[in-house]
Design a protein around this motif. Sequence first.
Motif, PDB file in Angstrom:
ATOM      1  N   ALA A 124     -11.647  13.839  11.648  1.00  0.00           N
ATOM      2  CA  ALA A 124     -11.683  15.232  11.202  1.00  0.00           C
ATOM      3  C   ALA A 124     -10.466  15.570  10.351  1.00  0.00           C
ATOM      4  N   THR A 125      -9.302  15.060  10.729  1.00  0.00           N
ATOM      5  CA  THR A 125      -8.085  15.298   9.955  1.00  0.00           C
ATOM      6  C   THR A 125      -8.222  14.749   8.541  1.00  0.00           C
ATOM      7  N   ALA A 126      -8.645  13.484   8.458  1.00  0.00           N
ATOM      8  CA  ALA A 126      -8.817  12.855   7.147  1.00  0.00           C
ATOM      9  C   ALA A 126      -9.919  13.548   6.349  1.00  0.00           C
ATOM     10  N   ALA A 175      -5.458   4.297  -3.199  1.00  0.00           N
ATOM     11  CA  ALA A 175      -5.094   3.572  -1.969  1.00  0.00           C
ATOM     12  C   ALA A 175      -5.249   4.429  -0.722  1.00  0.00           C
ATOM     13  N   HIS A 176      -5.158   5.764  -0.855  1.00  0.00           N
ATOM     14  CA  HIS A 176      -5.285   6.684   0.279  1.00  0.00           C
ATOM     15  C   HIS A 176      -4.326   6.276   1.413  1.00  0.00           C
ATOM     16  N   VAL A 177      -3.068   6.126   1.023  1.00  0.00           N
ATOM     17  CA  VAL A 177      -2.046   5.622   1.935  1.00  0.00           C
ATOM     18  C   VAL A 177      -1.901   6.494   3.172  1.00  0.00           C
ATOM     19  N   VAL A 235       0.833  -1.202   0.000  1.00  0.00           N
ATOM     20  CA  VAL A 235       0.000   0.000   0.000  1.00  0.00           C
ATOM     21  C   VAL A 235       0.868   1.252   0.000  1.00  0.00           C
ATOM     22  N   THR A 236       1.923   1.223   0.800  1.00  0.00           N
ATOM     23  CA  THR A 236       2.820   2.385   0.876  1.00  0.00           C
ATOM     24  C   THR A 236       3.511   2.636  -0.463  1.00  0.00           C
ATOM     25  N   ALA A 237       3.818   1.569  -1.186  1.00  0.00           N
ATOM     26  CA  ALA A 237       4.511   1.708  -2.472  1.00  0.00           C
ATOM     27  C   ALA A 237       3.656   2.451  -3.490  1.00  0.00           C
ATOM     28  N   THR A 238       2.339   2.397  -3.330  1.00  0.00           N
ATOM     29  CA  THR A 238       1.464   3.092  -4.284  1.00  0.00           C
ATOM     30  C   THR A 238       1.573   4.617  -4.169  1.00  0.00           C
ATOM     31  N   MET A 239       2.168   5.103  -3.085  1.00  0.00           N
ATOM     32  CA  MET A 239       2.361   6.545  -2.949  1.00  0.00           C
ATOM     33  C   MET A 239       3.250   7.111  -4.043  1.00  0.00           C
TER      34      MET A 239
END
Length: 280
Positions: A200-202, A153-155, A114-118
Amino acid sequence: MNSTRRKKWTAFSLVHVLLIVIGAVWIYPFVWMIMSSFKTNNEYIVSGIKLLPQHFQFTNYKRAWETAHFSVYFWNNVIITVSVVVIVILVCALTGYAVGRYRFKGRMVFVTAVTATMFMPKGYTIIPVYSLVNSLGLNNSLWGVILAEVGGAHVLFILLFVAYFRGLPKELSESAEIDGSGFVRTFAQIILPLSKPIIATAAIMQFMWTWNAFLMPLIFTLGKPELRTLGVGMFQFVGENTMDWTGMAAAASISLVPILVVFVCMQRYFIEGVSGAIKG
């Protein structure tokens, strides 16, 4: 003693003066844009960086709202943005809860993938996303835009939820399991209500990104201009040989208001969410 206090006060004052200057430079373009929305096109061109108009022209807002159909685009934006924010928060919260609170085989592989999709540019995935949406028969529809916007993905949000949920006491979920609560019930009734700051942050960040989105709404509303969003609707002010600068400034000011309202109303939770995720 007085000399020490004087030095501290001088340093304190200099820091605040510097911050005020930086803040003024930072906010000036936004104020200039709002003031330009009250000018005529001729005055806009010759006034340069001058702020105040000679006469306030409210017709620019009327032209943007009615003639450029921003009244329709505004509500398209609201429907798309609210839907995307709700879906993204729900999916990312569930994913963050599973990854942050439970250990399972392949957990680190999942996080790494998932992180790699960034590092994958969004434009590279537009062809498969378009093919998928089109095969579902959702092209030229608001649901097509919504599906395309939530498909990433919204990593960042997943990692924020993982860090936040990992920092919550394990006794909360353990006591719920003893009382007979399952995975979903524990998440919905105990964990999620405690997550208002990170939600709230997201919500604020996703709201800003979706509200200002351009590529996806442009591609999936080409066949139906009445489904355009505010960002895509800016094309209304661009002619073949001319450009309505003040109308565009008025339209941009209209687009800016909801973002400011949402951030002002939720900024306290935004700060708490970021600090809580960092601590976690």
